[in-house]
Design a protein around this motif. Structure first.
Motif, short mmCIF file in Angstrom:
data_model
loop_
_atom_site.label_atom_id
_atom_site.label_comp_id
_atom_site.label_asym_id
_atom_site.label_seq_id
_atom_site.Cartn_x
_atom_site.Cartn_y
_atom_site.Cartn_z
N GLU A 1 3.57 -8.24 5.29
CA GLU A 1 3.16 -6.84 5.43
C GLU A 1 1.99 -6.71 6.41
OE1 GLU A 1 1.82 -4.99 1.82
OE2 GLU A 1 1.94 -2.98 2.69
N ALA A 2 2.19 -5.85 7.41
CA ALA A 2 1.10 -5.58 8.35
C ALA A 2 0.29 -4.43 7.79
CB ALA A 2 1.68 -5.21 9.71
N VAL A 3 -0.92 -4.68 7.32
CA VAL A 3 -1.71 -3.55 6.80
C VAL A 3 -2.70 -3.12 7.88
CG1 VAL A 3 -1.53 -4.07 4.34
CG2 VAL A 3 -3.37 -5.08 5.66
N SER A 4 -2.75 -1.82 8.11
CA SER A 4 -3.68 -1.34 9.12
C SER A 4 -5.01 -1.06 8.43
CB SER A 4 -3.10 -0.10 9.81
OG SER A 4 -3.92 1.00 9.60
N GLU A 5 -6.05 -1.71 8.93
CA GLU A 5 -7.37 -1.64 8.30
C GLU A 5 -7.90 -0.20 8.22
OE1 GLU A 5 -9.40 -4.59 7.48
OE2 GLU A 5 -7.73 -5.96 7.93
N GLU A 6 -7.45 0.64 9.15
CA GLU A 6 -7.96 2.03 9.16
C GLU A 6 -7.29 2.87 8.08
OE1 GLU A 6 -6.38 1.31 12.70
OE2 GLU A 6 -7.96 -0.16 12.30
N ARG A 7 -6.10 2.45 7.65
CA ARG A 7 -5.37 3.32 6.72
C ARG A 7 -5.27 2.73 5.33
NH1 ARG A 7 -0.09 4.24 9.44
NH2 ARG A 7 0.44 5.14 7.44
N LEU A 8 -6.26 1.96 4.95
CA LEU A 8 -6.24 1.36 3.62
C LEU A 8 -6.63 2.39 2.57
CD1 LEU A 8 -7.98 -2.03 4.43
CD2 LEU A 8 -5.62 -1.72 3.63
N THR B 1 0.83 -1.22 0.00
CA THR B 1 0.00 0.00 0.00
C THR B 1 0.86 1.27 0.00
OG1 THR B 1 -0.18 -0.26 2.38
CG2 THR B 1 -2.05 -1.00 1.08
N ARG C 1 -6.20 -12.58 3.36
CA ARG C 1 -4.83 -13.04 3.62
C ARG C 1 -4.60 -14.40 2.98
NH1 ARG C 1 -0.86 -10.14 5.74
NH2 ARG C 1 -1.68 -8.25 6.71
#
Ligand code: ADP
Length: 440
Positions: free
Chosen positions: A41-48, A17, A57
């Motif tokens: 990769e740790a994706v933060s659900e709030e900052r997609l 991202t 996943r």
């Protein structure tokens, strides 16, 4: 198109991202994305990015059958219109999924030719394209088969990307040790190695070509200069488009690239081609990928040169929707026009990859912050930071940063890149040995 929702949806495999272009294009094209992040990769659900409608996943490299099954189930529960990736090793997986589900795609056999450098060389040669002498090495003991080639020779993994492991052998004397080293590097860096290619070194400047195919019509969008790396390892450096080349040479490049699409059977979607001009004039493909290149950098470049939303067009094709008008054509269903000369560039675009310039523990990276405010610069994508340890080649760590910029013309881009050479600096801890500095 059969869909439950009015908004077309694509599964996007392994896109980071932090590289925003494809997400932005999806939003503009009104396409929703089910993001499959890289397993690490740790994706933060709030900052997609806004285009992302869901996160799924999967780890297709560790469990291919499980990943295929998960996508099949997902498709049954909530259908999507296509699957895409910008990550080269995922191209065969995406082709397999789309084939299985009956979605638009290039199919498994074409993906094999676009991803396995041995098959690519065989297919390009069979079609009579310009191909350097090459041999496939199916095991390390095969190295002797390459001794009959004309040196220097480049040895590379069949399934490599980002120049990982790609190494030049100057003479037959170093061949065995180079083959052994490339085999080892490929094992440790790529996780698997089922063969290498050894091919004659094509001497001449390097170019990248961004193209879009739809129903067999190929449109070459941009040709950009990629420097003239001499090896023995091939770290990427600059990318400046449009390249300044005589019209006849550009025509030859377009013809060769268009013919390569045909030879490999790539009829639909984006491609990223790398080639060298032997003797400064004759195009020899190094590789063609059936995807948008550079994790999206190719979108930035091709769009900057043509004014076309390259990734949006590619996503439409992946969703089974005809691409919109391209360039100066009248509106309506597009036909992409083979090796015809394209419309005049609308501008120049470039990527400058900050060179590591050494190795060891990074203590400071200077010059990047100022660039973020430079009106010519659209993105500074930083990947290495103070504290990170850069290992020497062939144990490649990654690129420190990309500087993506737009300019009125290529001469201004060149001037800007000359400025960057002195403006951006990486310092390493004093205990670092800098004997590899400047190695490309
Ligand atoms: P990758 O897919 O890992 O990027 P490539 O085949 O594109 O592998 O090779 C990476 C780089 O190595 C190229 O961009 C080019 O600079 C160099 N290279 C590879 N093959 C050759 C060749 N036959 N002649 C000259 N340079 C080559």
């Amino acid at each position: 198109m059969t869909t439950d929702s009015p908004r077309p949806t694509l599964v996007l495999v392994y896109q980071r991202t932090s590289l925003p272009w494809v997400f932005e294009s999806a939003e503009r094209a009104g396409i929703g994305l089910v993001l499959v992040p890289r397993p690490d990769e740790a994706v933060s659900e709030e900052r997609l990015p806004p285009a992302v409608v869901d996160v799924l996943r999967l780890d297709f490299e560790a469990d291919r059958a499980g990943a295929l099954e998960a996508l099949r189930r997902r498709y049954e529960e909530s259908p999507f219109q296509g699957v895409v990736t910008l990550y080269d090793p995922a191209v065969p997986f995406v082709a397999e999924v789309t084939e299985l589900l009956g979605l638009p795609g290039i199919g498994r056999d074409v993906a094999l030719g676009a991803q396995d450098k041995r098959v690519m060389r065989e297919r390009l040669a069979a079609a009579g394209l310009n191909v350097p002498g090459f041999v496939r090495l199916d095991e390390p003991a095969d190295w002797e088969k390459a001794a009959a080639l004309t040196f220097p020779v480049v040895v590379k993994p069949a399934h490599g990307f980002s120049s990982l492991g790609v190494t030049k052998a100057e003479s037959a004397r170093s061949l065995k040790s180079v083959v052994d080293e490339v085999w080892r590097t490929s094992e440790s860096k790529l996780g698997r190695v089922d063969g290498l290619v050894a091919e004659e070194y094509v001497d001449g400047p390097e170019f990248a070509v961004e193209s879009l195919a739809y129903r067999g019509d190929v449109r070459v969008l941009s040709i950009g200069y990629k420097g003239d790396p001499q090896g023995p390892h091939f770290e990427e450096g600059v990318y400046r488009a449009p390249a300044t080349l005589p019209d006849e040479v550009q025509d030859d490049i377009r013809r060769e690239v268009t013919a390569a699409h045909e030879a490999l059977g790539i009829t639909d979607g984006p491609t990223h081609t790398e080639l060298r001009l032997r003797g400064g004039v004759t195009p020899y493909l190094l590789e063609m990928g059936a995807r948008i290149g550079g994790s999206g950098v190719s979108h930035y470049i091709a769009s900057g040169v043509t004014g076309i939303d390259f990734a949006a067009q590619a996503l439409r094709i992946a969703a089974g929707i005809a691409p919109g008008p391209l360039g100066s054509e009248p509106p309506g269903p597009a036909t992409l026009s083979g090796s015809e000369r394209p419309s005049e560039p609308v501008g120049a675009a470039a990527n400058y990859i900050v060179p590591c310039g050494g190795y060891g523990r990074i203590t400071a990276i200077s010059g990047l912050d100022e660039l973020r405010d430079d009106p010519r610069v659209d993105h500074v994508v930083q990947m290495l930071f103070p504290g990170d340890v850069v290992k020497p080649y062939p144990d490649f760590t990654g690129y420190p940063a990309f500087v993506l910029s737009r300019h009125a013309n290529t001469a201004e881009t060149e001037e800007f890149h000359r400025y960057l050479e002195s403006a951006v600096r990486i310092d390493y801890a004093d205990d670092t040995d800098h004997s590899h500095e400047g190695q490309a």
